[in-house]
Design a protein around this motif. Structure first.
Motif, PDB file in Angstrom:
ATOM      1  N   SER A  33       7.440   5.761  10.819  1.00 42.17           N
ATOM      2  CA  SER A  33       8.225   5.027   9.827  1.00 42.17           C
ATOM      3  C   SER A  33       7.363   3.902   9.274  1.00 42.17           C
ATOM      4  CB  SER A  33       9.497   4.434  10.456  1.00 42.17           C
ATOM      5  OG  SER A  33       9.156   3.385  11.347  1.00 42.17           O
ATOM      6  N   VAL A  34       7.847   3.272   8.219  1.00 43.73           N
ATOM      7  CA  VAL A  34       7.125   2.134   7.648  1.00 43.73           C
ATOM      8  C   VAL A  34       7.004   1.023   8.696  1.00 43.73           C
ATOM      9  CG1 VAL A  34       7.157   0.353   5.848  1.00 43.73           C
ATOM     10  CG2 VAL A  34       7.788   2.711   5.281  1.00 43.73           C
ATOM     11  N   ASP A  35       8.088   0.723   9.415  1.00 45.51           N
ATOM     12  CA  ASP A  35       8.041  -0.303  10.460  1.00 45.51           C
ATOM     13  C   ASP A  35       7.009   0.040  11.529  1.00 45.51           C
ATOM     14  OD1 ASP A  35       9.927  -2.043   9.390  1.00 45.51           O
ATOM     15  OD2 ASP A  35      11.593  -1.208  10.553  1.00 45.51           O
ATOM     16  N   ALA A  36       6.941   1.314  11.922  1.00 45.14           N
ATOM     17  CA  ALA A  36       5.978   1.745  12.943  1.00 45.14           C
ATOM     18  C   ALA A  36       4.548   1.557  12.450  1.00 45.14           C
ATOM     19  CB  ALA A  36       6.234   3.197  13.331  1.00 45.14           C
ATOM     20  N   ILE A  37       4.303   1.860  11.189  1.00 46.71           N
ATOM     21  CA  ILE A  37       2.964   1.690  10.618  1.00 46.71           C
ATOM     22  C   ILE A  37       2.595   0.208  10.607  1.00 46.71           C
ATOM     23  CG2 ILE A  37       1.559   1.929   8.523  1.00 46.71           C
ATOM     24  CD1 ILE A  37       3.253   4.493   7.942  1.00 46.71           C
ATOM     25  N   VAL A  38       3.544  -0.648  10.213  1.00 48.12           N
ATOM     26  CA  VAL A  38       3.290  -2.093  10.212  1.00 48.12           C
ATOM     27  C   VAL A  38       2.904  -2.557  11.611  1.00 48.12           C
ATOM     28  CG1 VAL A  38       4.362  -4.371   9.941  1.00 48.12           C
ATOM     29  CG2 VAL A  38       4.748  -2.597   8.204  1.00 48.12           C
ATOM     30  N   LYS A  39       3.657  -2.145  12.616  1.00 43.82           N
ATOM     31  CA  LYS A  39       3.385  -2.541  14.009  1.00 43.82           C
ATOM     32  C   LYS A  39       2.016  -2.023  14.448  1.00 43.82           C
ATOM     33  CE  LYS A  39       4.581  -3.599  18.422  1.00 43.82           C
ATOM     34  NZ  LYS A  39       3.305  -3.876  19.010  1.00 43.82           N
ATOM     35  N   GLN A  66      12.322   3.779   6.649  1.00 38.63           N
ATOM     36  CA  GLN A  66      11.978   5.018   5.964  1.00 38.63           C
ATOM     37  C   GLN A  66      10.701   5.638   6.531  1.00 38.63           C
ATOM     38  OE1 GLN A  66      12.066   3.124   2.014  1.00 38.63           O
ATOM     39  NE2 GLN A  66      13.413   4.800   1.399  1.00 38.63           N
ATOM     40  N   THR A  67      10.678   6.969   6.495  1.00 39.36           N
ATOM     41  CA  THR A  67       9.456   7.689   6.855  1.00 39.36           C
ATOM     42  C   THR A  67       8.634   7.884   5.589  1.00 39.36           C
ATOM     43  OG1 THR A  67      10.364   9.884   6.428  1.00 39.36           O
ATOM     44  CG2 THR A  67      10.709   8.967   8.643  1.00 39.36           C
ATOM     45  N   ILE A 112       0.843  -1.209   0.000  1.00 42.18           N
ATOM     46  CA  ILE A 112       0.000   0.000   0.000  1.00 42.18           C
ATOM     47  C   ILE A 112       0.874   1.254   0.000  1.00 42.18           C
ATOM     48  CG2 ILE A 112      -1.599   1.357   1.421  1.00 42.18           C
ATOM     49  CD1 ILE A 112      -2.846  -1.407   2.249  1.00 42.18           C
ATOM     50  N   VAL A 113       1.885   1.274   0.852  1.00 39.40           N
ATOM     51  CA  VAL A 113       2.782   2.432   0.931  1.00 39.40           C
ATOM     52  C   VAL A 113       3.516   2.618  -0.399  1.00 39.40           C
ATOM     53  CG1 VAL A 113       4.846   3.347   2.069  1.00 39.40           C
ATOM     54  CG2 VAL A 113       3.009   2.350   3.441  1.00 39.40           C
ATOM     55  N   ALA A 114       3.986   1.528  -0.981  1.00 43.49           N
ATOM     56  CA  ALA A 114       4.698   1.604  -2.266  1.00 43.49           C
ATOM     57  C   ALA A 114       3.788   2.170  -3.351  1.00 43.49           C
ATOM     58  CB  ALA A 114       5.224   0.229  -2.656  1.00 43.49           C
ATOM     59  N   GLU A 115       2.529   1.739  -3.363  1.00 45.66           N
ATOM     60  CA  GLU A 115       1.581   2.267  -4.362  1.00 45.66           C
ATOM     61  C   GLU A 115       1.414   3.772  -4.197  1.00 45.66           C
ATOM     62  OE1 GLU A 115      -2.042   0.016  -3.978  1.00 45.66           O
ATOM     63  OE2 GLU A 115      -1.114  -1.791  -4.793  1.00 45.66           O
ATOM     64  N   GLN A 116       1.281   4.248  -2.961  1.00 45.46           N
ATOM     65  CA  GLN A 116       1.126   5.680  -2.713  1.00 45.46           C
ATOM     66  C   GLN A 116       2.372   6.455  -3.129  1.00 45.46           C
ATOM     67  OE1 GLN A 116      -1.345   7.730  -1.884  1.00 45.46           O
ATOM     68  NE2 GLN A 116      -2.614   5.922  -2.112  1.00 45.46           N
ATOM     69  N   ALA A 117       3.532   5.846  -2.920  1.00 44.28           N
ATOM     70  CA  ALA A 117       4.795   6.515  -3.232  1.00 44.28           C
ATOM     71  C   ALA A 117       5.192   6.332  -4.693  1.00 44.28           C
ATOM     72  CB  ALA A 117       5.905   5.976  -2.331  1.00 44.28           C
ATOM     73  N   VAL A 118       4.419   5.552  -5.429  1.00 45.28           N
ATOM     74  CA  VAL A 118       4.713   5.211  -6.823  1.00 45.28           C
ATOM     75  C   VAL A 118       6.139   4.631  -6.915  1.00 45.28           C
ATOM     76  CG1 VAL A 118       4.531   5.961  -9.222  1.00 45.28           C
ATOM     77  CG2 VAL A 118       3.228   7.167  -7.466  1.00 45.28           C
ATOM     78  N   GLY A 176       8.369  10.357  -0.166  1.00 42.82           N
ATOM     79  CA  GLY A 176       7.689  11.367  -0.983  1.00 42.82           C
ATOM     80  C   GLY A 176       6.186  11.371  -0.815  1.00 42.82           C
ATOM     81  N   ILE A 177       5.695  10.819   0.292  1.00 48.00           N
ATOM     82  CA  ILE A 177       4.254  10.785   0.545  1.00 48.00           C
ATOM     83  C   ILE A 177       3.875  12.005   1.378  1.00 48.00           C
ATOM     84  CG2 ILE A 177       2.375   9.520   1.654  1.00 48.00           C
ATOM     85  CD1 ILE A 177       3.899   6.939   0.991  1.00 48.00           C
TER      86      ILE A 177
END
Length: 88
Positions: A71-77, A28-29, A12-18, A34-35
């Motif tokens: 961060s991405v890790d924080a969002i996953v958690k 990464q934050t 999902i994050v990758a799609e938003q960041a293209v 670039g989000i």
């Protein structure tokens, strides 16, 4: 949808960041990726839909929310915790 919670959040994050999924690292934050604030809102909506969860409305205010978007890790958690809390 199959895959671990981590894989699905990163997709999902990758799609938003293209970006390609491989280009998204846990440390990464969203800003690093670039989000912007609109992208954050769209990411949260996509996460809610993907996992059938309700993200706290104040997720973008870290001092007021248990949903950490630092961060991405924080969002996953945070998503893992919400899935556990809201789906047993």
């Amino acid at each position: 949808m199959t895959g671990t919670i981590r894989d699905r959040v990163i997709r999902i994050v990758a799609e938003q960041a293209v970006l390609d999924v491989e280009d998204v690292k846990g440390s990464q934050t969203l800003e690093d990726l670039g989000i912007d604030s609109l992208g954050l809102v769209e990411s949260i909506f996509a996460i809610e839909e993907e996992f059938d969860i309700q993200v706290p409305f104040n997720a973008n205010e870290p001092e007021k929310s248990d949903f950490d978007i630092s961060s991405v890790d924080a969002i996953v958690k945070a998503v893992e915790d919400l899935v556990k809390d809201q789906h047993g």
